[in-house]
Scaffold this motif. Structure first.
Motif, PDB file in Angstrom:
ATOM      1  N   GLN A 123      62.343  39.956  51.607  1.00 55.91           N
ATOM      2  CA  GLN A 123      61.958  39.951  53.030  1.00 55.91           C
ATOM      3  C   GLN A 123      61.002  41.102  53.361  1.00 55.91           C
ATOM      4  O   GLN A 123      60.496  41.163  54.483  1.00 55.91           O
ATOM      5  CB  GLN A 123      63.196  40.083  53.938  1.00 55.91           C
ATOM      6  CG  GLN A 123      64.348  39.149  53.617  1.00 55.91           C
ATOM      7  CD  GLN A 123      63.921  37.712  53.502  1.00 55.91           C
ATOM      8  OE1 GLN A 123      63.053  37.257  54.239  1.00 55.91           O
ATOM      9  NE2 GLN A 123      64.506  36.983  52.544  1.00 55.91           N
ATOM     10  N   ALA A 124      60.816  42.027  52.428  1.00 55.66           N
ATOM     11  CA  ALA A 124      59.981  43.198  52.749  1.00 55.66           C
ATOM     12  C   ALA A 124      58.548  42.770  53.029  1.00 55.66           C
ATOM     13  O   ALA A 124      57.992  41.945  52.308  1.00 55.66           O
ATOM     14  CB  ALA A 124      60.011  44.180  51.575  1.00 55.66           C
ATOM     15  N   LEU A 126      54.503  44.146  54.505  1.00 55.65           N
ATOM     16  CA  LEU A 126      53.631  45.227  54.952  1.00 55.65           C
ATOM     17  C   LEU A 126      53.561  45.248  56.467  1.00 55.65           C
ATOM     18  O   LEU A 126      53.497  46.305  57.086  1.00 55.65           O
ATOM     19  CB  LEU A 126      52.228  45.050  54.357  1.00 55.65           C
ATOM     20  CG  LEU A 126      52.101  45.333  52.855  1.00 55.65           C
ATOM     21  CD1 LEU A 126      50.691  45.020  52.374  1.00 55.65           C
ATOM     22  CD2 LEU A 126      52.450  46.782  52.533  1.00 55.65           C
ATOM     23  N   ALA A 127      53.616  44.077  57.065  1.00 58.89           N
ATOM     24  CA  ALA A 127      53.523  44.000  58.530  1.00 58.89           C
ATOM     25  C   ALA A 127      54.716  44.694  59.191  1.00 58.89           C
ATOM     26  O   ALA A 127      54.581  45.290  60.260  1.00 58.89           O
ATOM     27  CB  ALA A 127      53.442  42.547  58.967  1.00 58.89           C
ATOM     28  N   ASP A 128      55.885  44.632  58.536  1.00 65.61           N
ATOM     29  CA  ASP A 128      57.092  45.247  59.117  1.00 65.61           C
ATOM     30  C   ASP A 128      57.290  46.696  58.685  1.00 65.61           C
ATOM     31  O   ASP A 128      58.259  47.333  59.085  1.00 65.61           O
ATOM     32  CB  ASP A 128      58.348  44.466  58.697  1.00 65.61           C
ATOM     33  CG  ASP A 128      58.379  43.089  59.330  1.00 65.61           C
ATOM     34  OD1 ASP A 128      57.630  42.885  60.307  1.00 65.61           O
ATOM     35  OD2 ASP A 128      59.117  42.227  58.829  1.00 65.61           O
ATOM     36  N   PHE A 129      56.434  47.174  57.825  1.00 64.55           N
ATOM     37  CA  PHE A 129      56.616  48.531  57.309  1.00 64.55           C
ATOM     38  C   PHE A 129      56.360  49.542  58.423  1.00 64.55           C
ATOM     39  O   PHE A 129      55.289  49.553  59.038  1.00 64.55           O
ATOM     40  CB  PHE A 129      55.650  48.765  56.136  1.00 64.55           C
ATOM     41  CG  PHE A 129      55.828  50.097  55.460  1.00 64.55           C
ATOM     42  CD1 PHE A 129      56.944  50.362  54.682  1.00 64.55           C
ATOM     43  CD2 PHE A 129      54.883  51.099  55.624  1.00 64.55           C
ATOM     44  CE1 PHE A 129      57.113  51.592  54.068  1.00 64.55           C
ATOM     45  CE2 PHE A 129      55.046  52.334  55.007  1.00 64.55           C
ATOM     46  CZ  PHE A 129      56.161  52.575  54.232  1.00 64.55           C
ATOM     47  N   GLU A 130      57.371  50.362  58.689  1.00 65.37           N
ATOM     48  CA  GLU A 130      57.207  51.364  59.756  1.00 65.37           C
ATOM     49  C   GLU A 130      56.387  52.520  59.216  1.00 65.37           C
ATOM     50  O   GLU A 130      56.795  53.205  58.295  1.00 65.37           O
ATOM     51  CB  GLU A 130      58.574  51.856  60.233  1.00 65.37           C
ATOM     52  CG  GLU A 130      59.320  50.801  61.026  1.00 65.37           C
ATOM     53  CD  GLU A 130      60.782  51.175  61.185  1.00 65.37           C
ATOM     54  OE1 GLU A 130      61.095  52.384  61.187  1.00 65.37           O
ATOM     55  OE2 GLU A 130      61.599  50.250  61.274  1.00 65.37           O
ATOM     56  N   VAL A 131      55.228  52.678  59.800  1.00 65.90           N
ATOM     57  CA  VAL A 131      54.232  53.577  59.233  1.00 65.90           C
ATOM     58  C   VAL A 131      54.505  55.055  59.546  1.00 65.90           C
ATOM     59  O   VAL A 131      54.266  55.920  58.703  1.00 65.90           O
ATOM     60  CB  VAL A 131      52.824  53.169  59.729  1.00 65.90           C
ATOM     61  CG1 VAL A 131      51.780  54.141  59.213  1.00 65.90           C
ATOM     62  CG2 VAL A 131      52.507  51.754  59.273  1.00 65.90           C
ATOM     63  N   ALA A 132      55.058  55.323  60.704  1.00 70.92           N
ATOM     64  CA  ALA A 132      55.194  56.707  61.173  1.00 70.92           C
ATOM     65  C   ALA A 132      55.685  57.657  60.087  1.00 70.92           C
ATOM     66  O   ALA A 132      56.740  57.445  59.485  1.00 70.92           O
ATOM     67  CB  ALA A 132      56.143  56.756  62.366  1.00 70.92           C
ATOM     68  N   GLY A 133      54.911  58.688  59.798  1.00 69.44           N
ATOM     69  CA  GLY A 133      55.281  59.674  58.785  1.00 69.44           C
ATOM     70  C   GLY A 133      54.875  59.260  57.391  1.00 69.44           C
ATOM     71  O   GLY A 133      54.974  60.053  56.460  1.00 69.44           O
ATOM     72  N   ARG A 134      54.454  58.017  57.246  1.00 67.17           N
ATOM     73  CA  ARG A 134      54.117  57.546  55.905  1.00 67.17           C
ATOM     74  C   ARG A 134      52.747  56.890  55.905  1.00 67.17           C
ATOM     75  O   ARG A 134      52.518  55.885  55.242  1.00 67.17           O
ATOM     76  CB  ARG A 134      55.219  56.596  55.445  1.00 67.17           C
ATOM     77  CG  ARG A 134      56.535  57.358  55.295  1.00 67.17           C
ATOM     78  CD  ARG A 134      57.693  56.479  55.099  1.00 67.17           C
ATOM     79  NE  ARG A 134      57.848  55.560  56.213  1.00 67.17           N
ATOM     80  CZ  ARG A 134      58.692  54.563  56.217  1.00 67.17           C
ATOM     81  NH1 ARG A 134      59.449  54.357  55.200  1.00 67.17           N
ATOM     82  NH2 ARG A 134      58.780  53.784  57.266  1.00 67.17           N
ATOM     83  N   GLU A 135      51.851  57.477  56.692  1.00 69.41           N
ATOM     84  CA  GLU A 135      50.515  56.910  56.878  1.00 69.41           C
ATOM     85  C   GLU A 135      49.763  56.793  55.553  1.00 69.41           C
ATOM     86  O   GLU A 135      49.126  55.764  55.274  1.00 69.41           O
ATOM     87  CB  GLU A 135      49.674  57.777  57.844  1.00 69.41           C
ATOM     88  CG  GLU A 135      50.072  57.681  59.308  1.00 69.41           C
ATOM     89  CD  GLU A 135      51.282  58.539  59.682  1.00 69.41           C
ATOM     90  OE1 GLU A 135      51.815  59.253  58.798  1.00 69.41           O
ATOM     91  OE2 GLU A 135      51.709  58.486  60.847  1.00 69.41           O
ATOM     92  N   ALA A 136      49.864  57.863  54.750  1.00 70.25           N
ATOM     93  CA  ALA A 136      49.094  57.866  53.495  1.00 70.25           C
ATOM     94  C   ALA A 136      49.535  56.717  52.595  1.00 70.25           C
ATOM     95  O   ALA A 136      48.696  55.990  52.040  1.00 70.25           O
ATOM     96  CB  ALA A 136      49.287  59.204  52.782  1.00 70.25           C
ATOM     97  N   TYR A 171      60.994  49.615  49.148  1.00 72.01           N
ATOM     98  CA  TYR A 171      60.613  48.646  50.175  1.00 72.01           C
ATOM     99  C   TYR A 171      59.100  48.419  50.157  1.00 72.01           C
ATOM    100  O   TYR A 171      58.618  47.286  50.186  1.00 72.01           O
ATOM    101  CB  TYR A 171      61.065  49.148  51.554  1.00 72.01           C
ATOM    102  CG  TYR A 171      60.787  48.177  52.678  1.00 72.01           C
ATOM    103  CD1 TYR A 171      61.776  47.295  53.119  1.00 72.01           C
ATOM    104  CD2 TYR A 171      59.537  48.127  53.300  1.00 72.01           C
ATOM    105  CE1 TYR A 171      61.524  46.396  54.139  1.00 72.01           C
ATOM    106  CE2 TYR A 171      59.273  47.222  54.313  1.00 72.01           C
ATOM    107  CZ  TYR A 171      60.278  46.363  54.743  1.00 72.01           C
ATOM    108  OH  TYR A 171      60.033  45.467  55.738  1.00 72.01           O
ATOM    109  N   LEU A 172      58.349  49.519  50.075  1.00 70.33           N
ATOM    110  CA  LEU A 172      56.890  49.397  50.112  1.00 70.33           C
ATOM    111  C   LEU A 172      56.365  48.676  48.865  1.00 70.33           C
ATOM    112  O   LEU A 172      55.462  47.835  48.974  1.00 70.33           O
ATOM    113  CB  LEU A 172      56.247  50.782  50.266  1.00 70.33           C
ATOM    114  CG  LEU A 172      54.720  50.794  50.441  1.00 70.33           C
ATOM    115  CD1 LEU A 172      54.280  49.947  51.627  1.00 70.33           C
ATOM    116  CD2 LEU A 172      54.203  52.228  50.615  1.00 70.33           C
ATOM    117  N   LEU A 173      56.931  48.979  47.715  1.00 77.24           N
ATOM    118  CA  LEU A 173      56.513  48.266  46.495  1.00 77.24           C
ATOM    119  C   LEU A 173      56.740  46.766  46.663  1.00 77.24           C
ATOM    120  O   LEU A 173      55.863  45.948  46.358  1.00 77.24           O
ATOM    121  CB  LEU A 173      57.290  48.773  45.271  1.00 77.24           C
ATOM    122  CG  LEU A 173      57.000  50.198  44.793  1.00 77.24           C
ATOM    123  CD1 LEU A 173      57.831  50.513  43.549  1.00 77.24           C
ATOM    124  CD2 LEU A 173      55.519  50.399  44.496  1.00 77.24           C
TER     125      LEU A 173
END
Ligand code: ADP
Ligand code: MG
Length: 307
Positions: A123-124, A126-136, A171-173
């Motif tokens: 279910q992971a 990219l659209a749901d990935f919470e970016v805050a703090g992990r911008e890079a 999750y990001l992978l």
């Protein structure tokens, strides 16, 4: 417009069939789908043709209504479709919207192989990935996907995601793999410590040779949680080293995730084996391959587990 179904239905109803069947045939010919098909193809269909097709119309009507009532049919997931073939009506079975949606999801899942990782990663996104703090990390992931899809045959450096437990590395992978799967790209996410245990348990046999071959050759490989176990020289040099060497030669995209930075991985994981022996040169060789294949991106943030 003339009600053709009724006309034929009435005529068929005068045959010596049992009353029930006659009634059903009549209803079947009155079905709006049947009506509309007959109207469209009226030129090709004589009354004789229609009478010969009665059993097909009946079949279509029966199955259509079974589905409507939510009952099981002989071909689950398929819907009947009435067609005109050679002056007769024929029933074809076509996959339902639901079945097609299920097949599409199954195809997506088949393109992301998970080795010892939870199914929830499917279910992971990219659209749901919470970016805050992990911008890079988020932008590196988006760049990779874009560049890879623009030219999949070219070598693309993967990511080496480092950061604390629970910041969303795995999750990001998975989100990257799922995104690529939608574009027909095949990935494999491997929980590295479990993979190592699996191989150690079958040491001296060829039981896991096909698995090692798949890991070596898969278009996108993601080694998750590298550094979380105690490494043996054998896993380091004969497994990890061989896999990474192959992927460098073949220019295959490779990702890593680790609680260690690359520098820490070298010193605290790769250098000292599980017997306590320091092997800095061998460690250095592996590290060079990791650095060639991936770009380090540090992920910072709160532990998102169990919330
Ligand atoms: P890590 O691999 O860095 O230890 P995980 O990827 O396992 O961390 O993430 C920890 C938990 O937080 C998981 O349950 C995961 O589903 C959730 N999670 C991580 N990143 C996000 C995100 N960006 N949005 C939503 N949930 C997330
Ligand atoms: Mg993880």
């Amino acid at each position: 417009m003339k009600n053709i179904g009724k006309e034929i239905g009435d005529e068929l109803a005068s045959h010596h069939w049992n009353e029930n069947y006659r009634q059903l045939i009549k209803e079947a010919f009155n079905d709006p789908d049947v009506q509309s098909l007959i109207t469209t193809h009226r030129d090709e269909l004589t009354n004789e043709d229609l009478k010969r097709s009665a059993s097909k119309v009946y079949e279509f009507f029966t199955i259509k209504n079974q589905l409507k009532r939510g009952e099981a049919t002989l071909a689950p997931g398929y819907e009947p479709k009435l067609n005109v073939v050679n002056h007769t009506l024929e029933v074809a079975y076509v996959p339902s919207q639901q079945l097609m949606a299920e097949q599409k999801i199954a195809q997506l899942h088949a393109r992301v192989k998970l080795l010892n990782l939870p199914k929830s990663l499917r279910q992971a996104s990219l659209a749901d990935f919470e970016v805050a703090g992990r911008e890079a990390a988020a932008s590196a992931a988006a760049d990779f996907v874009q560049q890879y899809l623009a030219d999949p045959k070219k070598f693309h450096q993967g990511l080496y995601l480092s950061g604390n437990f629970g910041v969303g590395k795995t999750y990001l992978l998975a989100a990257i793999a799922n995104k690529l799967a939608a574009e027909n790209i095949i990935s494999m996410l491997v929980h590295f410590p479990s993979f190592a245990v699996k191989l150690k348990n079958s040491i001296g046999t060829s039981q896991n040779t096909p698995l090692i071959e798949t890991v070596k050759k898969v278009p996108i490989l993601m080694l998750d949680d590298i550094g979380a176990d105690q490494l043996s020289s054998w896993i380091r040099d004969d497994i990890l080293g061989v896999i990474l060497q192959y992927r460098m030669q073949e220019q295959l995209a490779t990702f890593f995730s680790s609680n260690f930075s690359q520098q820490q991985l070298l010193q605290e994981y790769l250098t000292v084996n599980n017997r306590g022996e320091a092997e800095p040169l061998k460690a250095q060789r592996i590290m060079e391959r990791i650095r060639y294949l991936s770009r380090e991106t540090i992920m910072i943030g709160k532990n998102r587990r169990n919330q």
